[in-house]
Design a protein around this motif. Structure first.
Motif, PDB file in Angstrom:
ATOM      1  N   GLY A  69       0.808  -1.214   0.000  1.00 57.66           N
ATOM      2  CA  GLY A  69       0.000   0.000   0.000  1.00 57.66           C
ATOM      3  C   GLY A  69       0.841   1.262   0.000  1.00 57.66           C
ATOM      4  N   SER A  70       0.168   2.385   0.191  1.00 57.16           N
ATOM      5  CA  SER A  70       0.829   3.686   0.207  1.00 57.16           C
ATOM      6  C   SER A  70       0.078   4.617   1.150  1.00 57.16           C
ATOM      7  N   TYR A  71       0.816   5.409   1.929  1.00 55.17           N
ATOM      8  CA  TYR A  71       0.191   6.379   2.823  1.00 55.17           C
ATOM      9  C   TYR A  71      -0.597   7.437   2.057  1.00 55.17           C
ATOM     10  N   GLU A  72      -0.348   7.530   0.775  1.00 58.33           N
ATOM     11  CA  GLU A  72      -1.029   8.505  -0.081  1.00 58.33           C
ATOM     12  C   GLU A  72      -2.545   8.287  -0.105  1.00 58.33           C
ATOM     13  N   VAL A  73      -3.009   7.089   0.248  1.00 61.11           N
ATOM     14  CA  VAL A  73      -4.457   6.830   0.223  1.00 61.11           C
ATOM     15  C   VAL A  73      -5.218   7.764   1.165  1.00 61.11           C
ATOM     16  N   PHE A  74      -4.522   8.303   2.188  1.00 52.25           N
ATOM     17  CA  PHE A  74      -5.179   9.220   3.121  1.00 52.25           C
ATOM     18  C   PHE A  74      -5.329  10.621   2.533  1.00 52.25           C
ATOM     19  N   ASN A  75      -4.600  10.917   1.452  1.00 55.29           N
ATOM     20  CA  ASN A  75      -4.678  12.225   0.797  1.00 55.29           C
ATOM     21  C   ASN A  75      -5.607  12.226  -0.413  1.00 55.29           C
ATOM     22  N   GLN A  76      -5.982  11.056  -0.882  1.00 61.03           N
ATOM     23  CA  GLN A  76      -6.840  10.970  -2.067  1.00 61.03           C
ATOM     24  C   GLN A  76      -8.261  11.423  -1.728  1.00 61.03           C
ATOM     25  N   ARG A  77      -8.854  12.172  -2.653  1.00 65.23           N
ATOM     26  CA  ARG A  77     -10.234  12.617  -2.481  1.00 65.23           C
ATOM     27  C   ARG A  77     -11.005  12.287  -3.733  1.00 65.23           C
ATOM     28  N   PRO A  78     -12.178  11.758  -3.629  1.00 60.25           N
ATOM     29  CA  PRO A  78     -12.769  11.344  -2.356  1.00 60.25           C
ATOM     30  C   PRO A  78     -12.034  10.121  -1.798  1.00 60.25           C
ATOM     31  N   MET A  79     -12.072   9.999  -0.466  1.00 65.41           N
ATOM     32  CA  MET A  79     -11.442   8.840   0.171  1.00 65.41           C
ATOM     33  C   MET A  79     -12.223   7.582  -0.206  1.00 65.41           C
ATOM     34  N   SER A  80     -11.479   6.499  -0.333  1.00 66.94           N
ATOM     35  CA  SER A  80     -12.157   5.234  -0.633  1.00 66.94           C
ATOM     36  C   SER A  80     -12.976   4.795   0.586  1.00 66.94           C
ATOM     37  N   GLN A  81     -14.024   4.063   0.339  1.00 67.46           N
ATOM     38  CA  GLN A  81     -14.872   3.583   1.430  1.00 67.46           C
ATOM     39  C   GLN A  81     -14.088   2.673   2.367  1.00 67.46           C
ATOM     40  N   GLU A  82     -13.144   1.912   1.839  1.00 66.85           N
ATOM     41  CA  GLU A  82     -12.340   1.019   2.698  1.00 66.85           C
ATOM     42  C   GLU A  82     -11.503   1.813   3.692  1.00 66.85           C
ATOM     43  N   ILE A  83     -10.938   2.954   3.273  1.00 71.50           N
ATOM     44  CA  ILE A  83     -10.141   3.778   4.190  1.00 71.50           C
ATOM     45  C   ILE A  83     -11.039   4.465   5.210  1.00 71.50           C
ATOM     46  N   ILE A  84     -12.191   4.950   4.769  1.00 76.44           N
ATOM     47  CA  ILE A  84     -13.147   5.549   5.712  1.00 76.44           C
ATOM     48  C   ILE A  84     -13.559   4.510   6.749  1.00 76.44           C
ATOM     49  N   ASP A  85     -13.917   3.309   6.289  1.00 73.61           N
ATOM     50  CA  ASP A  85     -14.321   2.238   7.212  1.00 73.61           C
ATOM     51  C   ASP A  85     -13.191   1.892   8.170  1.00 73.61           C
ATOM     52  N   TYR A  86     -11.942   1.861   7.659  1.00 68.61           N
ATOM     53  CA  TYR A  86     -10.776   1.559   8.497  1.00 68.61           C
ATOM     54  C   TYR A  86     -10.662   2.585   9.623  1.00 68.61           C
ATOM     55  N   CYS A  87     -10.762   3.859   9.303  1.00 65.24           N
ATOM     56  CA  CYS A  87     -10.634   4.918  10.304  1.00 65.24           C
ATOM     57  C   CYS A  87     -11.782   4.886  11.313  1.00 65.24           C
ATOM     58  N   VAL A  88     -12.989   4.731  10.819  1.00 59.98           N
ATOM     59  CA  VAL A  88     -14.166   4.677  11.689  1.00 59.98           C
ATOM     60  C   VAL A  88     -14.087   3.452  12.595  1.00 59.98           C
ATOM     61  N   ASN A  89     -13.516   2.381  12.099  1.00 55.95           N
ATOM     62  CA  ASN A  89     -13.397   1.115  12.817  1.00 55.95           C
ATOM     63  C   ASN A  89     -12.806   1.313  14.216  1.00 55.95           C
ATOM     64  N   TYR A  90     -11.795   2.152  14.316  1.00 51.83           N
ATOM     65  CA  TYR A  90     -11.152   2.395  15.611  1.00 51.83           C
ATOM     66  C   TYR A  90     -11.938   3.393  16.452  1.00 51.83           C
ATOM     67  N   VAL A  91     -12.326   4.493  15.847  1.00 54.33           N
ATOM     68  CA  VAL A  91     -12.927   5.580  16.595  1.00 54.33           C
ATOM     69  C   VAL A  91     -14.263   5.188  17.214  1.00 54.33           C
ATOM     70  N   LYS A  92     -15.066   4.413  16.504  1.00 53.26           N
ATOM     71  CA  LYS A  92     -16.405   4.099  17.016  1.00 53.26           C
ATOM     72  C   LYS A  92     -16.362   3.288  18.307  1.00 53.26           C
ATOM     73  N   LEU A  93     -15.281   2.586  18.549  1.00 53.04           N
ATOM     74  CA  LEU A  93     -15.195   1.767  19.757  1.00 53.04           C
ATOM     75  C   LEU A  93     -14.561   2.497  20.934  1.00 53.04           C
ATOM     76  N   LEU A  94     -14.060   3.691  20.734  1.00 53.00           N
ATOM     77  CA  LEU A  94     -13.462   4.448  21.828  1.00 53.00           C
ATOM     78  C   LEU A  94     -14.493   4.888  22.853  1.00 53.00           C
ATOM     79  N   ILE A  95     -15.717   5.047  22.420  1.00 48.99           N
ATOM     80  CA  ILE A  95     -16.786   5.481  23.329  1.00 48.99           C
ATOM     81  C   ILE A  95     -17.034   4.406  24.366  1.00 48.99           C
TER      82      ILE A  95
END
Length: 95
Positions: A69-95
């Motif tokens: 992979g490449s860290y560049e995926v975080f700069n691409q717009r629109p973000m891919s659904q897989e990257i959005i899901d990856y990021c949400v995956n962690y944050v939603k469980l912090l609550i």
């Protein structure tokens, strides 16, 4: 943060320390990673844990260079659904 960057934090909650405080004393010898806490949590069903792990795996292979992979995926717009899901995956469980 203050020592290295001169940043003073206010109102920050350290979830690693909160988790550590909930453990039996014989398990407090180390701080657990968020991955370890999530994958060993009894709050998730087997199905939820499997989905969480799969989402993490799918996102990780998109951004980690040693997995192709490449860290560049975080700069691409629109973000891919897989990257959005990856990021949400962690944050939603912090609550």
């Amino acid at each position: 943060m203050h020592h290295h960057f001169g940043v003073k934090l206010h109102g920050v909650v350290d979830v690693q320390l909160i988790h550590n405080a909930t453990l039996r004393k014989d398990l407090r010898w180390r701080l657990w990673s968020l991955d370890a806490v999530i994958t060993t949590s009894e709050l998730l069903s087997d199905s939820e844990r499997h989905t969480w792990t799969q989402t993490k795996h799918n996102g990780t292979k998109l951004y980690q260079p040693h997995k192709g992979g490449s860290y560049e995926v975080f700069n691409q717009r629109p973000m891919s659904q897989e990257i959005i899901d990856y990021c949400v995956n962690y944050v939603k469980l912090l609550i």
